[in-house]
Design an enzyme around this catalytic site. Structure first.
Site, PDB file in Angstrom:
ATOM      1  N   HIS A 153       0.822  -1.209   0.000  1.00 42.88           N
ATOM      2  CA  HIS A 153       0.000   0.000   0.000  1.00 42.88           C
ATOM      3  C   HIS A 153       0.859   1.264   0.000  1.00 42.88           C
ATOM      4  CE1 HIS A 153       0.951   0.968   4.187  1.00 42.88           C
ATOM      5  NE2 HIS A 153       0.806  -0.329   4.442  1.00 42.88           N
ATOM      6  N   GLU A 200      -1.599  -6.737   7.613  1.00 42.01           N
ATOM      7  CA  GLU A 200      -0.246  -6.509   8.121  1.00 42.01           C
ATOM      8  C   GLU A 200       0.006  -7.383   9.351  1.00 42.01           C
ATOM      9  OE1 GLU A 200       2.754  -6.115   8.015  1.00 42.01           O
ATOM     10  OE2 GLU A 200       3.062  -3.960   7.677  1.00 42.01           O
TER      11      GLU A 200
END
Length: 213
Positions: A9, A84
């Site tokens: 990202h 994550e």
């Protein structure tokens, strides 16, 4: 032959502030949005059949921007297996301040070690234990069927996947990083043997994105 592209990202609000982010659901910065736009621009020559991402909005937003730039309308699968690494009690804390409190060696171990578990969180090994089975069960079959796949996720979930795809050892992964918004291309044979790995280069100089829309 099928291809897989992975993209971390774009820069998030907590990346900018140097905070441990993990599963905290923070947004992109304007810089992060531009990184996603650039990634979309360089991915325009590639055709994708399906995309996978995490359930965290910084990854979802990055994917949305990329697909808007490429003009692709494809199925999108969101799953927390691609989230994550969970940094537990460190989430929201400044990395430099954590280093001052616990020492530089402990900070490095929490951030880069394969097995070190931060308080209440996950090690990279733990992250591998959810990312790799998800890849094998949900993503690899798409590639085996000849489909091109785009994954937009996070630094550590993608490092876990890189370990699997590139056969990177637990010792060597400590020295591997993935820049925000930088597409990494995997090209496979029809039998899913890995033929090549490369970064798809972002522009060397800043672009006026408005001229490319």
């Amino acid at each position: 032959m099928p291809i897989l592209v992975i993209v971390r990202h774009g820069q998030s609000e907590w990346n900018l502030k140097n905070l441990f982010t993990g599963w905290s659901d923070v947004e992109l910065t304007p810089t992060g949005e531009h990184e996603a736009e650039y990634a979309g621009i360089v991915l325009r020559p590639y055709h994708f059949d399906i995309a996978f991402t995490s359930v965290l909005k910084r990854a979802i937003h990055t994917l949305s921007i990329i697909l808007n730039q490429t003009g692709a309308t494809i199925p999108i699968i969101e799953n927390e297996a691609l989230n994550e690494r969970n940094y537990g009690d460190l989430q929201g804390l400044n990395k430099a301040e954590v280093g001052e409190k616990y020492g530089a060696q402990q900070l490095i171990a929490w951030r880069r070690s394969y097995t070190e578990v931060p308080p209440g969180g996950e090690s990279l090994e733990n992250t591998c234990q959810r990312v790799i089975p998800y890849y094998q069960e949900k993503i690899e079959p798409e590639l085996k069927d000849g489909r091109n796949v785009l994954i937009v996720a996070h630094g550590n979930s993608l490092r876990a996947l890189m370990m699997h795809l590139e056969k990177i050892s637990p010792e060597d992964i400590a020295h591997v990083d993935l820049a925000t918004g930088a597409p990494r291309l995997y090209e496979f044979s029809s039998k899913l043997d890995l033929n090549s790995v490369s970064y798809i280069k972002l522009p060397e100089t800043p672009l006026d994105v408005s001229t490319l829309l």
